[in-house]
Enzyme design. Structure first.
Site, PDB file in Angstrom:
ATOM      1  N   ARG A 198       0.855  -1.184   0.000  1.00 52.29           N
ATOM      2  CA  ARG A 198       0.000   0.000   0.000  1.00 52.29           C
ATOM      3  C   ARG A 198       0.887   1.229   0.000  1.00 52.29           C
ATOM      4  O   ARG A 198       1.969   1.241   0.600  1.00 52.29           O
ATOM      5  CB  ARG A 198      -0.915   0.018   1.235  1.00 52.29           C
ATOM      6  N   GLU A 227      -4.038   7.333  -4.911  1.00 52.25           N
ATOM      7  CA  GLU A 227      -3.947   6.755  -6.255  1.00 52.25           C
ATOM      8  C   GLU A 227      -5.033   7.378  -7.127  1.00 52.25           C
ATOM      9  O   GLU A 227      -6.210   7.248  -6.817  1.00 52.25           O
ATOM     10  CB  GLU A 227      -4.123   5.231  -6.196  1.00 52.25           C
ATOM     11  N   HIS A 246      -1.451   0.350  -9.682  1.00 49.48           N
ATOM     12  CA  HIS A 246      -2.003  -0.732  -8.864  1.00 49.48           C
ATOM     13  C   HIS A 246      -2.436  -1.915  -9.738  1.00 49.48           C
ATOM     14  O   HIS A 246      -3.600  -2.339  -9.732  1.00 49.48           O
ATOM     15  CB  HIS A 246      -3.183  -0.217  -8.030  1.00 49.48           C
TER      16      HIS A 246
END
Length: 282
Positions: A198, A227, A246
């Site tokens: 993360r 993000e 991601h």
């Protein structure tokens, strides 16, 4: 239709689970998450409503491990940088000083040796890497021997020795900004930081400064906080970093397997059976 809803399947953090939603679904029995990380959920709040929770660790482990190794290799051989050079209109020849880093024989430090971390170790062994790992609990001796991994009780020891540091931890209050200025300064100036956990596990301002001043060689991030990053963020202006959006679990097969695992957990909950991948509040 609130009274009819007995299960929720979360895909990419949606729907948002809050107190108001839980209060509107009196017959909700289970929430199944499309991934491993549960940091976007208030587990204690959900449990207080008598709702069970499950994630999908089996479906995502191999795909996420592949992403970690892909970032390691791409950073080591500067693939994004040389790709941009190769497609440049002014390209005439490849500069002799565009040198990458040899992976075979290098030391990989894995922080977080759970299901995904162990699969990364298996892949790293095939690349003839030396493997160190730091984890809350030590792996069994036979598991260490199977991948040739050495346990580091203290994270500092791993940081000082590793050529590549791979972050594979869950985001918790204990791991928030786990890697900051002090930890980056412990790393070798030739080292690379890879984050597939993360974004908030890393102090991104400290990382940007470390990359700008040569404290470490490079970084490769599949996760950031937030993000995406703001378009003026200093990390986006550097040449010695790779950032992907991601991608960890994003393959066609993994998406299908995640849904299968979620359905398996949902059906178990609705049938009053144990959930295969139940997550309990800590």
């Amino acid at each position: 239709v609130g009274k009819k809803v007995q299960a929720i399947y979360i895909w990419w953090h949606k729907p948002v689970i809050n107190k108001e939603l839980l209060q509107s679904l009196p017959n909700l029995k289970v929430i199944a998450n499309s991934g491993v990380g549960m940091d976007h959920l208030d587990l204690k709040l959900i449990a207080s409503f008598g709702v069970k929770m499950a994630n999908a660790p089996r479906a995502v482990s191999s795909t996420t491990a592949d992403t970690g190794m892909a970032l390691l290799l791409a950073s080591a051989r500067r693939l994004v940088e040389v790709h941009n050079i190769s497609i440049s209109p002014s390209m005439e020849y490849c500069e002799a000083d565009i040198l990458g880093v040899k992976v075979a024989g290098a030391t990989l430090g894995i922080i977080g040796m759970g299901r995904i971390g162990y699969k990364i170790a298996l892949r790293a062994k095939a690349f003839e890497m030396n493997i160190l790992y730091h984890n809350r609990t030590r792996r069994k001796v036979q598991e260490e021997q199977a991948v040739g991994a050495t346990y580091c009780k203290k994270i500092d020891s791993l940081l000082q020795q590793a050529d590549f540091v791979m972050l594979v931890v869950s985001l918790t209050p204990q791991t928030h900004k786990l890697i900051g200025k002090r930890e980056l300064e412990l790393m070798k100036p030739t080292a690379t930081l890879i984050n597939i956990s993360r974004g908030a596990v890393v102090d991104q301002d400290a990382l940007a400064a470390a990359l700008q001043t040569g404290v470490i060689r490079a970084a490769a991030l599949d996760v950031t906080s937030p993000e995406p990053l703001p378009r003026d963020h200093p990390l986006l202006k550097l040449n010695n970093i790779i950032i992907t959006p991601h991608l960890g679990i994003k393959t066609d097969k993994a998406a299908y397997m995640i849904t299968e695992e979620a359905v398996e957990n949902i059906l178990a909950a609705l049938s009053g059976l144990p959930l295969p991948s139940e997550v309990l509040p800590s």
